[in-house]
Enzyme design. Structure first.
Site, PDB file in Angstrom:
ATOM      1  N   HIS A 104      -1.839   9.988   4.834  1.00 21.76           N
ATOM      2  CA  HIS A 104      -0.824  10.581   3.947  1.00 21.76           C
ATOM      3  C   HIS A 104      -1.491  11.592   3.007  1.00 21.76           C
ATOM      4  O   HIS A 104      -0.992  12.686   2.794  1.00 21.76           O
ATOM      5  CB  HIS A 104      -0.157   9.507   3.087  1.00 21.76           C
ATOM      6  CG  HIS A 104       0.772   8.595   3.829  1.00 21.76           C
ATOM      7  ND1 HIS A 104       1.807   9.050   4.589  1.00 21.76           N
ATOM      8  CD2 HIS A 104       0.857   7.231   3.886  1.00 21.76           C
ATOM      9  CE1 HIS A 104       2.486   8.015   5.089  1.00 21.76           C
ATOM     10  NE2 HIS A 104       1.915   6.900   4.678  1.00 21.76           N
ATOM     11  N   GLU A 139       3.743   9.129   8.644  1.00 24.08           N
ATOM     12  CA  GLU A 139       3.247   7.771   8.891  1.00 24.08           C
ATOM     13  C   GLU A 139       2.287   7.697  10.070  1.00 24.08           C
ATOM     14  O   GLU A 139       1.578   6.708  10.237  1.00 24.08           O
ATOM     15  CB  GLU A 139       4.435   6.826   9.137  1.00 24.08           C
ATOM     16  CG  GLU A 139       5.439   6.740   8.004  1.00 24.08           C
ATOM     17  CD  GLU A 139       4.823   6.266   6.691  1.00 24.08           C
ATOM     18  OE1 GLU A 139       3.781   5.599   6.719  1.00 24.08           O
ATOM     19  OE2 GLU A 139       5.395   6.602   5.631  1.00 24.08           O
ATOM     20  N   HIS A 151      -4.586   4.582   7.321  1.00 24.07           N
ATOM     21  CA  HIS A 151      -3.169   4.956   7.266  1.00 24.07           C
ATOM     22  C   HIS A 151      -2.864   5.711   5.965  1.00 24.07           C
ATOM     23  O   HIS A 151      -2.285   6.807   5.986  1.00 24.07           O
ATOM     24  CB  HIS A 151      -2.302   3.694   7.368  1.00 24.07           C
ATOM     25  CG  HIS A 151      -0.835   3.959   7.200  1.00 24.07           C
ATOM     26  ND1 HIS A 151       0.009   4.124   8.267  1.00 24.07           N
ATOM     27  CD2 HIS A 151      -0.073   4.110   6.085  1.00 24.07           C
ATOM     28  CE1 HIS A 151       1.232   4.366   7.820  1.00 24.07           C
ATOM     29  NE2 HIS A 151       1.207   4.354   6.498  1.00 24.07           N
ATOM     30  N   ALA A 188       0.812  -1.214   0.000  1.00 28.91           N
ATOM     31  CA  ALA A 188       0.000   0.000   0.000  1.00 28.91           C
ATOM     32  C   ALA A 188       0.848   1.268   0.000  1.00 28.91           C
ATOM     33  O   ALA A 188       1.882   1.333   0.659  1.00 28.91           O
ATOM     34  CB  ALA A 188      -0.907  -0.010   1.221  1.00 28.91           C
TER      35      ALA A 188
HETATM   36  O1  X8Z Z   1       4.543   0.376   4.652  1.00 28.36           O
HETATM   37  C1  X8Z Z   1       3.622   0.716   5.373  1.00 28.36           C
HETATM   38  C2  X8Z Z   1       2.423   1.447   4.775  1.00 28.36           C
HETATM   39  C3  X8Z Z   1       2.778   2.243   3.591  1.00 28.36           C
HETATM   40  S1  X8Z Z   1       3.628   3.701   3.972  1.00 28.36           S
HETATM   41  C4  X8Z Z   1       1.387   0.435   4.355  1.00 28.36           C
HETATM   42  N1  X8Z Z   1       3.649   0.409   6.687  1.00 28.36           N
HETATM   43  C5  X8Z Z   1       4.754  -0.316   7.298  1.00 28.36           C
HETATM   44  C6  X8Z Z   1       4.811  -1.751   6.825  1.00 28.36           C
HETATM   45  O2  X8Z Z   1       3.843  -2.219   6.190  1.00 28.36           O
HETATM   46  O3  X8Z Z   1       5.805  -2.430   7.083  1.00 28.36           O
HETATM   47  C7  X8Z Z   1       2.627   0.764   7.666  1.00 28.36           C
HETATM   48  C8  X8Z Z   1       3.043   0.098   8.933  1.00 28.36           C
HETATM   49  C9  X8Z Z   1       4.499  -0.259   8.776  1.00 28.36           C
HETATM   50 ZN    ZN Z   2       2.603   5.045   5.193  1.00 24.76          ZN
END
Ligand code: X8Z
Ligand code: ZN
Length: 604
Positions: free
Chosen positions: A372, A396, A368, A339
């Site tokens: 952004h 974030e 989430h 995502a």
């Molecule tokens: O990568 C993300 C988002 C996109 S900025 C979905 N996250 C990290 C992950 O998936 O490892 C959100 C929580 C941590």
């Molecule tokens: Zn994110």
């Protein structure tokens, strides 16, 4: 950090700009204006190329993305070096000094001037990202794409199948190892030319404080919350032992990584059913089930998210958001499912790119991503170099903060939960435990990902030890181990999106801390006096206004000022998170009585 300190830090970093004539303040300002115009024109084009590549991976879009990436690196590095000419200019205003610093520091992967280096770096970066995007593993012998495997890790309970899925997915990293080592070499050469010891040092310099202090900050915050993690680990391990027996999950030592409901053991909420205590653990609803009962699909899920932000007074998402976003996985082509949120023109062309499944995890992820988008829109009037969050953790944290407001009472208000099904106070332990499984394992995990990368960039971890260092850090900080022996050529970090995607990860650590600080502050502003975790500021326009005051600052001021604008404090602290989980932590300690908690290497 005050801007005078910033200017000092800059001067120390890059003392050797060789220029004949001494430039003055007026030239510095003109240079910054020109740099912003060049970067803005490039970003608009590059974002479109990156979007097409990520939503339609082919050899052709890879080539186009690599070409655009190389062009961007060359432009950024050129501007960074030109910015260094102004290191010794005195009398700069705070904005010009800050922007010059950002020009020198805010490059994720710099390349050296060596002919061909930027091109090679961009080709490697594109190849790594697309290899990840196209990655597959197997489940019960069936070829399965990464996005489906991720979801299956949350629902599958047969340890043999879990192991198969975990091990087959981790093979996606194997062909990346050599590319990754070369990427490190090139980026480090680039960072050195810009006056940084290595790429990791350059990343750590982006927090309005000396890079060494940033490392200490991470360790201090982690130490604050580790006792809670260690107790959650202890309790979860006992439950897994009860379910699977000693042969699969022993009573002591680390936890097997594939048993925790998530490919990386970073969020454990999907195995809440395994750890829920009898009685108090019956929280009475699962958001995925509620959505399914309402026949709500991916679009409706996004509408629920939008509705939350609208209730705070934010304008609805633009029409183009709905026509240009990728909400679900296209059937006919390869895409990057991980995502992300986009602002293609840095104005109004907001989009998300997801492969949404109707479940609780993706409901949180939608909030989430929208966080952004609302941030991006709030700061769109800022000059180009300030089109960002106060620090990357803020970006974030907003959407995660929004998702913390998804309480049972909120679900009633939006018509998803029957009022008769709202769990009463006797179920608070269950609600908190489910939330802790979602949030707390992320603390050691989000800290260690960049600890690994910092070691790799610094050269203290050599290519031959990449995987060993990764496994060692996972054991040391998370107390987890792979389900079986790892092959000699394994490159497990490559099986986590942000490594091949080259997305710095300390931001998620900060976000986990910040979202609870935002939540505590917003609930106080709303006059909430009940248990913290039952607070939802849904519908509170005054909170929305105060939040917007922070968001619209973008990156224009050092982050403590932005934090103060919304929360009244200038310090990041784990105390808000600990306050939220305090009743659960007391309960966990009771449950763990007589257990030997920790895993031998813990800093508990
Ligand atoms: O990568 C993300 C988002 C996109 S900025 C979905 N996250 C990290 C992950 O998936 O490892 C959100 C929580 C941590
Ligand atoms: Zn994110």
């Amino acid at each position: 950090m005050k801007s005078s300190h910033l200017a000092l830090a800059v001067a120390l970093l890059l003392p050797t700009a060789a220029q004949a004539a001494e430039p003055d303040v007026a030239e510095a300002k003109a240079f910054v204006a020109s740099a912003e115009a060049q970067l803005s024109a490039y970003a608009d084009r590059a974002q479109r190329v990156a979007w097409v590549n990520a939503t339609h991976i082919t050899d052709d879009t890879d080539a186009m993305a690599a070409e655009a990436g190389a062009e961007g690196t060359l432009l950024q590095v050129k501007l960074a070096k030109e910015a260094a000419r102004f290191n010794s200019v005195t009398g700069l205003d705070a904005d010009t000094a800050r922007k010059l610093f950002l020009l020198r520091q805010a490059i994720v992967l710099p390349a050296p001037e060596t002919p061909g280096a930027a091109k090679e770096l961009a080709e490697i970066a594109t190849r790594l990202q697309s290899t990840y995007g196209k990655g597959k593993g197997t489940a019960r012998g069936k070829d399965t794409v990464g996005n489906d495997l991720e979801a299956l890790m949350g629902t599958e309970r047969d340890p043999k199948v879990l192991q198969e899925m975990w091990e087959s997915w981790h093979k996606v990293g194997t062909p990346m190892a050599a590319d990754y080592a070369r990427l490190v070499e090139i980026a480090n050469a680039g960072a050195k030319e810009l006056g940084f010891a290595d790429t990791g040092a350059m990343w750590r310099a982006g927090y309005d404080m000396p890079a060494a202090d940033f490392e200490k900050l991470i360790d201090r915050l982690l130490a604050e919350v580790m006792p809670l993690y260690v107790d959650l680990h202890c309790y979860t391990r006992a439950k897994l032992n009860q379910k699977y027996g000693d042969a699969v999950q022993p009573k002591t030592g680390p936890i097997r990584a594939d048993l925790l409901g998530n490919m990386w053991a970073q969020e454990w909420a999907s195995i809440y059913d395994v750890v829920a205590p009898a009685g108090a653990g019956e929280v009475g609803y699962d958001i995925g089930d509620l959505l399914t009962a309402k026949k709500a699909g991916p679009i409706e899920m996004v509408k629920y998210g939008e509705n939350f932000y609208s209730s705070l007074g934010f304008a609805p998402l633009p029409g183009t958001f709905w026509t240009r976003s990728q909400f679900t996985k296209p059937a006919d082509r390869e895409v990057v499912c991980h995502a992300s949120a986009w602002d293609i023109d840095n104005k109004d062309d907001l989009r998300i790119k997801m492969c949404i499944k109707v479940n609780a995890t993706d409901f949180v992820t939608i909030h989430h991503e929208l966080g952004h988008n609302y941030y991006q829109r709030a700061y769109k009037a800022q000059p180009f170099l300030y089109l960002n969050s106060a620090n990357d953790g803020f970006h974030e944290a907003i959407g995660d903060w929004a998702a913390l407001n998804v309480t049972p009472e909120y679900l009633v208000k939006v018509g998803l939960l029957d009022p008769a099904k709202v769990p009463d106070a006797s179920r608070d332990v269950g609600l908190l435990l489910r939330q802790a499984m979602e949030k707390v394992p992320g603390m050691p995990w989000t800290a260690l990902v960049d600890k690994w990368r910092w070691g790799v960039f610094a050269g203290t971890t050599k290519p031959a030890d990449y995987n060993k260092a990764w496994i060692d850090l996972r054991l040391k900080y998370q107390g987890i181990i792979p389900p079986g022996e790892r092959p000699a050529d394994a490159f497990d970090p490559g099986a986590k999106y942000h490594i091949p995607g080259n997305t710095p990860y300390a931001r998620y650590f900060l976000a986990r801390i910040l979202q609870f600080q935002f939540y505590e502050a917003a609930c106080a502003q709303a006059g909430w006096t009940g248990p913290l975790h039952r607070c939802s500021v849904f519908g509170d326009k005054a909170v929305g206004t105060r939040l917007n005051a922070m968001l619209e600052m973008g990156m224009s001021k050092p982050w403590p000022e932005a934090l103060a604008a919304f929360t009244g404090t200038r310090e990041m602290s784990g105390k808000a998170m600990l306050a939220y989980f305090a009743p659960l932590h007391a309960w966990l300690k009771q449950q763990n009585k007589g257990q030997k908690c920790g895993w031998g290497t813990a800093k508990s």
